[in-house]
Design a protein around this motif. Sequence first.
Motif, PDB file in Angstrom:
ATOM      1  N   ASP A 153     -67.583  58.371  16.612  1.00  0.00           N
ATOM      2  CA  ASP A 153     -66.271  59.012  16.599  1.00  0.00           C
ATOM      3  C   ASP A 153     -66.002  60.143  17.137  1.00  0.00           C
ATOM      4  O   ASP A 153     -65.102  60.957  17.052  1.00  0.00           O
ATOM      5  N   LYS A 154     -66.817  60.467  18.085  1.00  0.00           N
ATOM      6  CA  LYS A 154     -66.958  61.793  18.771  1.00  0.00           C
ATOM      7  C   LYS A 154     -66.303  61.859  20.212  1.00  0.00           C
ATOM      8  O   LYS A 154     -66.078  62.879  20.828  1.00  0.00           O
ATOM      9  N   LEU A 155     -66.236  60.648  20.788  1.00  0.00           N
ATOM     10  CA  LEU A 155     -65.939  60.420  22.087  1.00  0.00           C
ATOM     11  C   LEU A 155     -64.476  59.905  22.444  1.00  0.00           C
ATOM     12  O   LEU A 155     -63.755  59.844  23.486  1.00  0.00           O
ATOM     13  N   GLY A 156     -63.757  59.947  21.171  1.00  0.00           N
ATOM     14  CA  GLY A 156     -62.504  59.416  21.309  1.00  0.00           C
ATOM     15  C   GLY A 156     -61.410  60.430  22.025  1.00  0.00           C
ATOM     16  O   GLY A 156     -60.612  60.209  22.729  1.00  0.00           O
ATOM     17  N   THR A 157     -61.608  61.749  21.586  1.00  0.00           N
ATOM     18  CA  THR A 157     -60.874  62.808  22.350  1.00  0.00           C
ATOM     19  C   THR A 157     -61.013  63.012  23.800  1.00  0.00           C
ATOM     20  O   THR A 157     -60.205  62.840  24.539  1.00  0.00           O
ATOM     21  N   ILE A 158     -62.290  62.733  24.190  1.00  0.00           N
ATOM     22  CA  ILE A 158     -62.915  62.877  25.557  1.00  0.00           C
ATOM     23  C   ILE A 158     -62.302  61.467  26.176  1.00  0.00           C
ATOM     24  O   ILE A 158     -61.555  61.804  27.326  1.00  0.00           O
ATOM     25  N   THR A 159     -62.278  60.599  25.698  1.00  0.00           N
ATOM     26  CA  THR A 159     -61.725  59.098  26.381  1.00  0.00           C
ATOM     27  C   THR A 159     -60.277  59.297  26.525  1.00  0.00           C
ATOM     28  O   THR A 159     -59.534  59.244  27.507  1.00  0.00           O
ATOM     29  N   GLU A 160     -59.470  60.107  25.745  1.00  0.00           N
ATOM     30  CA  GLU A 160     -58.213  60.179  25.688  1.00  0.00           C
ATOM     31  C   GLU A 160     -57.711  61.382  26.809  1.00  0.00           C
ATOM     32  O   GLU A 160     -56.806  60.975  27.456  1.00  0.00           O
ATOM     33  N   LEU A 161     -58.577  62.303  26.734  1.00  0.00           N
ATOM     34  CA  LEU A 161     -58.466  63.406  27.829  1.00  0.00           C
ATOM     35  C   LEU A 161     -58.559  62.534  29.256  1.00  0.00           C
ATOM     36  O   LEU A 161     -57.683  62.869  30.277  1.00  0.00           O
ATOM     37  N   VAL A 162     -59.468  61.908  29.486  1.00  0.00           N
ATOM     38  CA  VAL A 162     -59.826  61.350  30.625  1.00  0.00           C
ATOM     39  C   VAL A 162     -58.670  60.250  31.407  1.00  0.00           C
ATOM     40  O   VAL A 162     -58.091  60.232  32.075  1.00  0.00           O
ATOM     41  N   GLY A 163     -58.169  59.736  30.306  1.00  0.00           N
ATOM     42  CA  GLY A 163     -57.154  58.625  30.369  1.00  0.00           C
ATOM     43  C   GLY A 163     -55.629  59.590  30.723  1.00  0.00           C
ATOM     44  O   GLY A 163     -55.230  59.007  31.645  1.00  0.00           O
ATOM     45  N   LEU A 164     -55.587  60.717  30.212  1.00  0.00           N
ATOM     46  CA  LEU A 164     -54.504  61.580  30.587  1.00  0.00           C
ATOM     47  C   LEU A 164     -54.769  62.133  32.002  1.00  0.00           C
ATOM     48  O   LEU A 164     -53.535  62.194  32.896  1.00  0.00           O
ATOM     49  N   LEU A 165     -55.769  62.545  32.344  1.00  0.00           N
ATOM     50  CA  LEU A 165     -56.100  62.970  33.622  1.00  0.00           C
ATOM     51  C   LEU A 165     -55.777  61.757  34.646  1.00  0.00           C
ATOM     52  O   LEU A 165     -55.270  62.201  35.796  1.00  0.00           O
ATOM     53  N   SER A 166     -56.126  60.626  34.248  1.00  0.00           N
ATOM     54  CA  SER A 166     -56.044  59.386  34.978  1.00  0.00           C
ATOM     55  C   SER A 166     -54.783  59.233  35.547  1.00  0.00           C
ATOM     56  O   SER A 166     -54.148  58.924  36.636  1.00  0.00           O
ATOM     57  N   LYS A 167     -53.898  59.135  34.285  1.00  0.00           N
ATOM     58  CA  LYS A 167     -52.350  58.997  34.520  1.00  0.00           C
ATOM     59  C   LYS A 167     -51.669  60.074  35.409  1.00  0.00           C
ATOM     60  O   LYS A 167     -50.881  59.749  36.046  1.00  0.00           O
ATOM     61  N   ARG A 168     -52.105  61.336  35.172  1.00  0.00           N
ATOM     62  CA  ARG A 168     -51.635  62.481  35.810  1.00  0.00           C
ATOM     63  C   ARG A 168     -52.017  62.098  37.187  1.00  0.00           C
ATOM     64  O   ARG A 168     -51.144  62.445  38.308  1.00  0.00           O
TER      65      ARG A 168
END
Length: 171
Positions: A153-168
């Motif tokens: 349950d601890k990598l969800g935020t990191i995954t979300e942040l990496v996804g946002l960086l990728s979209k940007r």
Amino acid sequence: MNEPVKTVPISGRISQQDYDFMMQHSFGGKVTASEKLRHVASFFRQYHEHFGSYAEGIEELNRLSEPARKNIKHLEYEQGVHSELVDAAANLFPLGVAYLASRQQRPAKKDQLPYLLETEERLLALVLRLLEQVLRLGLTTQAPAYNPHLLEDKLGTITELVGLLSKRDHS
């Protein structure tokens, strides 16, 4: 031929607690209080003279943390477990501390921004190495850690942040 080291007589008082501590330890075969005091003073001087370089800083930090690492390895063996997360953190943290300790000299005014930029870049590289290692631990359903579900349950935020960086970056 080694010249004899010049010595200077001193006199002073130390607490009973410090004396008892000093006398309980061998300090490389030293027996008398005078021998031990000379050894402690020499060690302290060498510690301060040598901790300024990165390599010697790493060596000193590894020496200081070695008893804890041995204890952890012994406990891992007894319990039949292993944690790559503990290994990664124990190996990378001294590198960051040694790097910072080696940067004690304040640069000239014209060199301050490059100094800060280099410090930031080097520390980021270490943080990213640790982050990459942690992310690799999360690739499998069971992390190679004492608690195989440690990262669930601890990598969800990191995954979300990496996804946002990728979209940007793709925008």
